[in-house]
Design an enzyme around this catalytic site. Sequence first.
Site, mmCIF file in Angstrom:
data_model
loop_
_atom_site.group_PDB
_atom_site.id
_atom_site.type_symbol
_atom_site.label_atom_id
_atom_site.label_comp_id
_atom_site.label_asym_id
_atom_site.label_seq_id
_atom_site.Cartn_x
_atom_site.Cartn_y
_atom_site.Cartn_z
ATOM 1 N N HIS A 109 0.809 -1.216 0.000
ATOM 2 C CA HIS A 109 0.000 0.000 0.000
ATOM 3 C C HIS A 109 0.848 1.275 0.000
ATOM 4 C CE1 HIS A 109 0.431 -0.181 4.497
ATOM 5 N NE2 HIS A 109 0.472 1.137 4.356
ATOM 6 N N ASP A 139 0.084 -7.577 1.376
ATOM 7 C CA ASP A 139 0.562 -6.199 1.545
ATOM 8 C C ASP A 139 2.094 -6.139 1.541
ATOM 9 O OD1 ASP A 139 0.308 -3.466 1.747
ATOM 10 O OD2 ASP A 139 0.073 -3.445 3.920
ATOM 11 N N SER A 212 4.737 2.403 7.985
ATOM 12 C CA SER A 212 4.351 1.275 7.141
ATOM 13 C C SER A 212 5.507 0.824 6.263
ATOM 14 C CB SER A 212 3.165 1.662 6.252
ATOM 15 O OG SER A 212 2.006 1.846 7.011
#
EC number: 3.4.21.107
Length: 471
Positions: A109, A139, A212
């Site tokens: 993402h 992911d 992230s």
Amino acid sequence: MLRKLFYGIGIFFLLSNTGFAQLPDFTEMVKNNGDAVVNISTTQKAPDAQIPGADQQQQLPQDVPPEMEEFFRRYFQGPGRGGVVPRETNSLGSGFVISKDGYILTNSHVVNNASEIIVKLKDRRELVAKLIGLDESSDVALLKVEAKDLPIVEIGSPDQLQVGEWVLAIGTPFGFDQSVTAGIVSAKGRSLPDGNYVPFIQTDVAINPGNSGGPLFNMQGKVVGINSQIYSRSGGYMGLSFAIPIDLAMNVVEQIKTKGKVSRGWLGVQIQDVTRQLAESFGMDRPHGALVAKVIPGGPAEKAGLQIGDVIVEFNGQVVETSGELPPRVGVTPIDEAAKLKIIRQGEKQDISVKIGLLPAQQAVAQANDTTSPADTANNRLGISVSDLTAEQRQQLQVEKNGVLVQKVGKGAAQDIGIQPGDVILRLQNSSVRDSAEFNKLVNKLPAGKSIAVLVQRNGNPLFLAFKLEK
């Protein structure tokens, strides 16, 4: 007072000597691994903006400062006829180097749909990265920069992690490079709604937007996970952070490198957890396992003889306590390999062998809005009225055979367990429901004071519920 002071000092020295007061020192770990953690910035093309009235070439406001003329001209006059303004968005994330020749791991993402990816190293070098491949289901994304002799991280084993163990994260929260946070492992094997094939590592490490894709280290300085998600009501850290196990991520990397894509094993069922009442209705001594709510036609499970209502309690010798444990294990099983299942069917244990298939591309689930039908039946012991499904409704609701449509829900057991108008009732206490007449016969025969399982389909998804009738 003096006595209390000496007592407190004595306790402090006692704890210090026994090691209880000693907190871990992360300084050497950060020195050894910080150079391999990178900042990732991306540019993404967003849909063009349409400026109302831009094609009419509106006049600029009066008294506009010279340095702001270009800004106002863009938004008051537009770039030309049609008033379409191209837009770009930027995002920040983290990553880490896994090979000296420039392979970098991050989250899917972070880089998905990016037109440009820039990797910033700790020594302030900025390199353009190429997206080698990504896997949205896990992911995970693999990048490559042109460089040599880069500092790299050491890969660890998530299986050896223990709940309560200290872990550390390095990343770029809110754009602050090389930020270090620490905490403990809160749980392992967490299943999240949008991560069916990832048994997440839950921690209380402070993770925020920008973290992230960054690494999660164990106390040996080895990467055990990729920080991926947080649970938050405010958008910031709330003590619930989730990391992708590094062994799963490295499996994705290997598949991307060798095959250019990621393949996953597929069983061909939809499953759910077993509640206490459902366990009672299926003759189980306690709630555990993955309850089969739907068997996909033509899939591996159907070919192996798996049935709706079966409870999978073991997969290849591994105990399945919750439904969330099953998809990751099936996903990493090689395609066409025979897997051994232990199931409970109507209270009896059985062994079944299933040849694992290839997970097909996800298809959109059609949702029907018109669920009206004139053929209502009278209210029954459950407090609901149902009707037979028309051919058009079957197509809209994705119901191939059997089932009745719930029209009205009044006071009673059905309302108590959340059955809604528009639901399709497919099974009642291990019996398929062919039509409304058979449904009412089954309801009239239901015993009182015993847990009864009912299978409904809602918005294309099957769901087992359980209830008890008082009389």
